[in-house]
Design an enzyme around this catalytic site. Structure first.
Site, PDB file in Angstrom:
ATOM      1  N   LYS A 190       0.840  -1.199   0.000  1.00 39.92           N
ATOM      2  CA  LYS A 190       0.000   0.000   0.000  1.00 39.92           C
ATOM      3  C   LYS A 190       0.875   1.250   0.000  1.00 39.92           C
ATOM      4  O   LYS A 190       2.069   1.190   0.309  1.00 39.92           O
ATOM      5  CB  LYS A 190      -0.947  -0.011   1.197  1.00 39.92           C
ATOM      6  CG  LYS A 190      -0.253  -0.050   2.548  1.00 39.92           C
ATOM      7  CD  LYS A 190      -1.275  -0.182   3.671  1.00 39.92           C
ATOM      8  CE  LYS A 190      -0.591  -0.235   5.033  1.00 39.92           C
ATOM      9  NZ  LYS A 190      -1.541  -0.348   6.139  1.00 39.92           N
ATOM     10  N   TYR A 231      14.443  31.585   4.588  1.00 46.91           N
ATOM     11  CA  TYR A 231      13.273  32.341   5.040  1.00 46.91           C
ATOM     12  C   TYR A 231      13.341  32.651   6.532  1.00 46.91           C
ATOM     13  O   TYR A 231      13.787  31.831   7.342  1.00 46.91           O
ATOM     14  CB  TYR A 231      11.989  31.547   4.777  1.00 46.91           C
ATOM     15  CG  TYR A 231      11.529  31.552   3.327  1.00 46.91           C
ATOM     16  CD1 TYR A 231      11.120  32.731   2.701  1.00 46.91           C
ATOM     17  CD2 TYR A 231      11.482  30.373   2.598  1.00 46.91           C
ATOM     18  CE1 TYR A 231      10.692  32.728   1.386  1.00 46.91           C
ATOM     19  CE2 TYR A 231      11.041  30.361   1.278  1.00 46.91           C
ATOM     20  CZ  TYR A 231      10.647  31.547   0.673  1.00 46.91           C
ATOM     21  OH  TYR A 231      10.218  31.538  -0.623  1.00 46.91           O
TER      22      TYR A 231
END
Length: 644
Positions: A36, A262
């Site tokens: 999965k 940033y």
């Protein structure tokens, strides 16, 4: 390497982990490889194929769309959906032969309705909640759900399972869950309820609790080379399968006191050499690693400095001599004597290794390494699952259309081949593909007896046709149709319960049993009753069926029909067409009793061997045949011609 960043998947390491798995699991225990979430980010299509080659019995997925992706890639092994499915996935489950888990009765009822309508039998596994508190029916209500599912004729109760909540640690809670599940299995046995497959063990249980290994185990994280928790280390020698790599794209020298990234979260405190790498949180390299993560450059650790942005982050390489633009950077994996593991990244981000593997390199191509050679398998971009079966099928159809265009070296010709083939095989709608084996078509033409009424002896031939072939039985009640026009014939092709079709031209007169009589129908040699015959807008319909056929649904059976009809003597042609892909064929035209003159055949068979073998017995018969291991494709056929 031509990529700016890439994920390397070591197929040999995956196979090594499988050897360790087989060492730990008894030979009689089946393995369901959990793939999965794109095999935890590794690439579900490729890893599934390797797991199956190593002995996996089935594949475990999270939803129907993941299963459809495996089916569309040619994987036909059992695919088990390990999470509860919404009703909206039932259509995909039935059509693509997936195995859903059942947690409550209403879903089972909807699945039963859909399976009955499709004439299919669907294997199911019941999930039992023994303490996970998530999916599954709670353990003290599970027996009632089992009883309800057993009463649903189109559902095959193949398995029953539960899921451990803390198998990676040595906790008494695991024993409590085991006790609940064991007690349920004992109750089923006491009541003579036999469910073929029971399973409980995930990776943690395989390593920590081998006594929980029942008929099936469901390993996931351990096969990808990651220990589920500290308590599992030392119980197997696992090798990490995934590495995440990139390259330095920019190097700059900064003075003391310069802000990086940033919000100025990092200020250089000395002259610093900063490398920019093209990876950020958009690639799954989480923002929590800002000023906390490390990478490997030239076999040495280097810290992430500054805030990680969407597409880039910055690394202090001041202490790594000689590094330059283009140097490989390892964010996950090994370089030289150093390694960075998924568990290490998880600790730094206060996460778990599963989250790290599923997230890292979301938009990077997977490069599969085998025997030390990169690109041993074609690199692929990370799968983007397309919601909705129709969109997935449309995508597949588009790929096939482009393949035809490339093979024909002509776009228009490729489109023509695609359209002709797909309309023939699947119809205007997406009907199930029909394949037939050992098609036998025996025609006997003779003088028709005199009839009461306006037709006189000599106007018609009597035609006795015996048809046999092997194919899957889709319906317990089916129809043999006789059309009088091409429009009616087309309508019969669109009726999925129409097993065989005939075109008979009698002008404006309605067809009756005197004109088209089904003498006998058998399946596997057993007679099938004729239920009714009637004229409809589609032509003359003869319906056959029996309850005993329900046991044969979706299995190959041998159909045989014996049909008596008539043919006008004004027409000296008799044609037989192959309208489905067919393996092995024999068509025999017997005309001795009709005294036909100069009988000859004109045939075209689409396939590897387009010219059938022809055997003639002068004045008696002509027989065409294709060997039973050879395929004939639609738009094949033969026309027998004689002199008027």
């Amino acid at each position: 390497m031509k990529y700016r960043s890439w994920v390397e998947v070591d197929l040999d390491a995956f196979s090594w982990n499988w050897e360790e798995l087989k060492r730990l699991v008894a030979p009689g225990v089946r393995v369901m490889q959990v793939v999965k979430a794109d095999a935890y980010g590794h690439g579900a299509l490729e890893l599934s194929s390797v797991a199956l080659r190593n002995g996996a019995w089935a594949l475990g997925v999270a939803n129907a769309d993941e299963g459809v992706q495996l089916r569309a890639s040619g994987i036909d092994a059992p695919v088990v959906i390990l999470s509860p499915s919404p009703d909206s996935e039932i259509g995909q489950i039935v059509k693509y032969g997936l195995t859903p888990s059942v947690s409550e009765a209403s879903f089972a009822r909807e699945l039963q309705r859909a399976a009955r309508k499709a004439g299919a039998r669907v294997p199911v596994h019941i999930e039992v909640d023994t303490g996970m508190g998530r999916g599954g029916t709670i353990h003290y209500e599970a027996y009632d759900l089992v009883a309800k599912v057993l009463d649903m004729p189109n559902l095959d109760l193949e398995g029953i399972f539960t899921h451990l909540s803390s198998s990676e640690v040595l906790s008494d809670y695991n024993d409590r869950q085991w006790t609940h599940f064991r007690d349920l299995l004992a109750k089923l046995e006491e009541n003579r309820v036999r469910i073929p497959l029971t399973h409980m063990s995930n990776s943690g249980a395989v390593l920590n609790f081998p006594e929980y290994n029942l008929d099936v185990v469901r390993p996931g994280i351990m096969t990808y080379g990651i220990y589920p928790g500290p308590d599992t280390k030392g119980r197997a020698d696992l090798s990490p399968v995934m590495s995440f790599k990139t390259r330095i794209v920019l190097l700059k020298e900064f003075p003391e006191g310069y802000s990086i990234g940033y919000n100025r979260t990092y200020i250089t405190y000395r002259p610093t050499r900063i490398a920019t790498i093209p990876v950020g949180y958009g690639d799954g390299y989480g923002i929590m690693l800002s000023n906390a993560g490390e990478v490997l450059v030239r076999g040495m650790r280097a810290p992430i400095v500054g805030r990680i942005s969407m597409d880039m982050c910055t690394v202090d390489v001041s202490r790594i001599p000689g590094c330059g633009i283009g140097d490989e950077v390892v964010l996950l994996g090994r370089q030289g004597d150093q390694s960075i593991t998924a568990n290490e990244i998880a600790e730094r981000t206060k996460s778990i290794s599963y989250d790290v593997l599923c997230a890292l390199g979301k938009r990077a191509p997977r490069v599969f390494v085998q025997k030390g050679k990169a690109d041993a398998v074609e690199p692929r971009l990370r799968r983007i699952y397309i919601p909705g079966e129709e969109q997935s099928v449309a995508r597949i159809d588009g790929i096939i259309r482009h393949c035809f265009q490339a093979r024909a070296r002509n776009e228009e010709m490729g489109d023509a081949i695609y359209s002709e083939m797909f309309e023939t095989l699947f119809g205007k709608e997406d009907r199930q593909l029909e394949l037939r084996d050992r098609f036998r078509y025996d025609i006997e033409v003779s003088e028709a007896p005199a009839e009461n009424g306006k037709r006189k002896r000599g106007e018609f031939f009597r035609v006795l046709t015996r048809v046999e072939y092997t194919k899957a039985l889709r319906e317990p009640v089916f129809m043999i149709g006789c059309a009088m026009t091409n429009e009616q014939l087309e309508a019969l092709f669109e009726e999925k319960r129409c097993e065989y079709r005939w075109l008979l031209n009698l002008g404006d007169e309605p067809v009756t049993e005197r004109d088209f009589r089904v003498e006998r129908v058998t399946i596997d040699g057993d007679d099938v009753p004729i239920l009714r015959a009637e004229n409809t807008a589609r032509g003359y319909e003869v319906w056959c069926g029996s309850d005993f056929l329900k046991k044969k649904l979706n299995r190959p059976v041998r159909f045989a029909f014996e049909i008596v009809t008539k043919k006008s003597k004004d027409n000296n042609l008799f044609s037989v067409y192959v309208v489905y892909p067919t393996r092995g064929l024999e068509i025999s035209f017997n005309y001795e009793k009709a005294n036909l003159k100069r009988v000859r055949e004109v045939s075209y068979f689409a396939g590897k061997h387009p010219y059938p073998r022809v055997a003639r017995e002068r004045g008696k018969s002509v027989t065409l045949s294709i060997a039973d291991d050879e395929w004939i494709f639609p738009h094949s056929g033969v026309t027998f011609i004689w002199d008027s």
